[in-house]
Design a protein around this motif. Structure first.
Motif, PDB file in Angstrom:
ATOM      1  N   VAL A  42       8.596 -68.511 -40.118  1.00 45.18           N
ATOM      2  CA  VAL A  42       9.583 -69.569 -39.863  1.00 45.18           C
ATOM      3  C   VAL A  42       8.940 -70.915 -39.542  1.00 45.18           C
ATOM      4  O   VAL A  42       9.640 -71.928 -39.468  1.00 45.18           O
ATOM      5  CB  VAL A  42      10.507 -69.166 -38.700  1.00 45.18           C
ATOM      6  CG1 VAL A  42      11.325 -67.945 -39.067  1.00 45.18           C
ATOM      7  CG2 VAL A  42       9.721 -68.929 -37.397  1.00 45.18           C
ATOM      8  N   LEU A  43       7.612 -70.933 -39.376  1.00 43.90           N
ATOM      9  CA  LEU A  43       6.959 -72.149 -38.890  1.00 43.90           C
ATOM     10  C   LEU A  43       5.506 -72.155 -39.309  1.00 43.90           C
ATOM     11  O   LEU A  43       4.847 -71.110 -39.304  1.00 43.90           O
ATOM     12  CB  LEU A  43       7.055 -72.183 -37.356  1.00 43.90           C
ATOM     13  CG  LEU A  43       6.281 -73.247 -36.583  1.00 43.90           C
ATOM     14  CD1 LEU A  43       7.010 -74.584 -36.671  1.00 43.90           C
ATOM     15  CD2 LEU A  43       6.136 -72.840 -35.121  1.00 43.90           C
ATOM     16  N   VAL A 186       8.681 -76.972 -40.617  1.00 44.53           N
ATOM     17  CA  VAL A 186       9.784 -76.024 -40.792  1.00 44.53           C
ATOM     18  C   VAL A 186      10.529 -76.384 -42.070  1.00 44.53           C
ATOM     19  O   VAL A 186      10.783 -77.567 -42.333  1.00 44.53           O
ATOM     20  CB  VAL A 186      10.751 -76.067 -39.588  1.00 44.53           C
ATOM     21  CG1 VAL A 186      11.863 -75.038 -39.765  1.00 44.53           C
ATOM     22  CG2 VAL A 186      10.008 -75.832 -38.279  1.00 44.53           C
ATOM     23  N   CYS A 198      13.784 -72.103 -37.198  1.00 44.66           N
ATOM     24  CA  CYS A 198      12.594 -71.506 -36.572  1.00 44.66           C
ATOM     25  C   CYS A 198      12.934 -70.604 -35.388  1.00 44.66           C
ATOM     26  O   CYS A 198      12.054 -69.930 -34.849  1.00 44.66           O
ATOM     27  CB  CYS A 198      11.594 -72.577 -36.154  1.00 44.66           C
ATOM     28  SG  CYS A 198      11.999 -73.485 -34.643  1.00 44.66           S
TER      29      CYS A 198
END
Length: 292
Positions: A42-43, A186, A198
């Motif tokens: 997610v990041l 992101v 995120c």
């Protein structure tokens, strides 16, 4: 294909990470706590402090890359684990989607919860009720509704000023004051949406579904020209292109801040009142939020 571009394609397979891959220092991908092995991260997190000027370059490239840059701060200065980012203390377990929610309704609910004269089903004593009344004066009759669009704002409900320029100016200011900030990327259309994507859980003691916070921030992007620039363990820093221009307008905006983040007023001012908090918003190019 470079390692950085390969990592970024896992964040956003349909985007164009080549627009920023060559700009990046060394870094790594971060997943949420619930993600199973092989799940999409997610990041993207830099291994070290953000180089001066990098946030601005990444921000300018966002329309092409689709990757929103964030300045990320740890829980405490000198935190070797760089919580929550380095430890993956992120969660989408209770997150909806920002477009599920009406931001005005989210704020109304937040106001009513924070001004309730009952706690856990028990009525507050008269002194507590009086103190609460002082905190939210002059809106003793209840939620005043969202503030009108700032005078001079461009378009119907759109913010005036230069939102992107204001965001880059705040990034320079924040980096000049904190050498430990790192870069995060992101796959999101804006900083407001990036919080949900995120799985940031900073306000969890106040609100479990971060998508509600994102919905309000998206509305502020339209009405006040805000942009999310920095995120900490439970803190946000937003640039503001179209802030309120006088104390009367600022009081209405202060009510929105209180509805989203009551700790800003209850714990962030000497008297814990909107009337003390509001003057800080007049002409302010930066809004800060903190959840206990």
């Amino acid at each position: 294909m470079t390692d950085a571009e390969r990592d970024l394609r896992r964040l956003m397979p349909s985007g164009d990470p080549s627009a920023v891959a060559d700009l990046l220092p060394t870094g790594r991908l971060v997943s949420t706590r619930e993600d199973e092995e092989g799940a999409a991260p997610v990041l993207w997190l830099s291994d070290g402090p953000a180089p001066l000027g990098l946030w601005e370059e990444l921000h300018r490239a966002h329309p092409r890359s689709g990757l929103w840059p964030l300045l990320l701060a740890p829980l405490r200065a000198g935190d070797g684990e760089f919580r929550p980012w380095g430890t993956g203390e992120l969660s989408r377990l209770y997150a909806g989607e920002p477009d599920w929610y009406d931001p005005a309704a989210v704020l109304r609910t937040g106001w009513e919860y924070s001004t309730s004269v009952e706690t856990d089903g028990e009525a507050l004593d008269p002194e507590e009720v009086s103190e609460l009344g002082r905190s939210v004066a002059p809106f003793l009759d209840g939620w005043p509704g969202v503030a009108p669009v700032t005078a001079g704002a461009a378009g119907s409900g759109g913010s005036g000023g230069d939102p992107e320029g204001a965001a880059r100016a705040l990034a320079r200011e924040l980096l000049a004051g904190d050498a430990q900030l790192r870069i995060g990327l992101v796959a999101a259309g804006s900083g407001a949406e990036a919080l949900t994507v995120c799985g940031w859980s900073g306000p969890v003691n106040h609100e479990e579904d971060i998508a509600k916070v994102s919905a309000v921030l998206l509305d502020w992007e339209r009405r006040y020209g805000t942009r999310l620039v920095q995120v900490g363990f439970a803190e946000l820093e937003l640039s503001v292109a179209a802030p309120p221009g006088d104390e009367r307008a600022a009081l209405r905006v202060a009510a929105e801040h209180f509805a989203l983040c009551p700790d800003n007023v209850f714990q962030g001012t000497r008297t814990g009142t909107l009337t003390e908090y509001a003057p800080r918003l007049v002409g302010a190019a930066r809004w800060s939020f903190w959840w206990d």
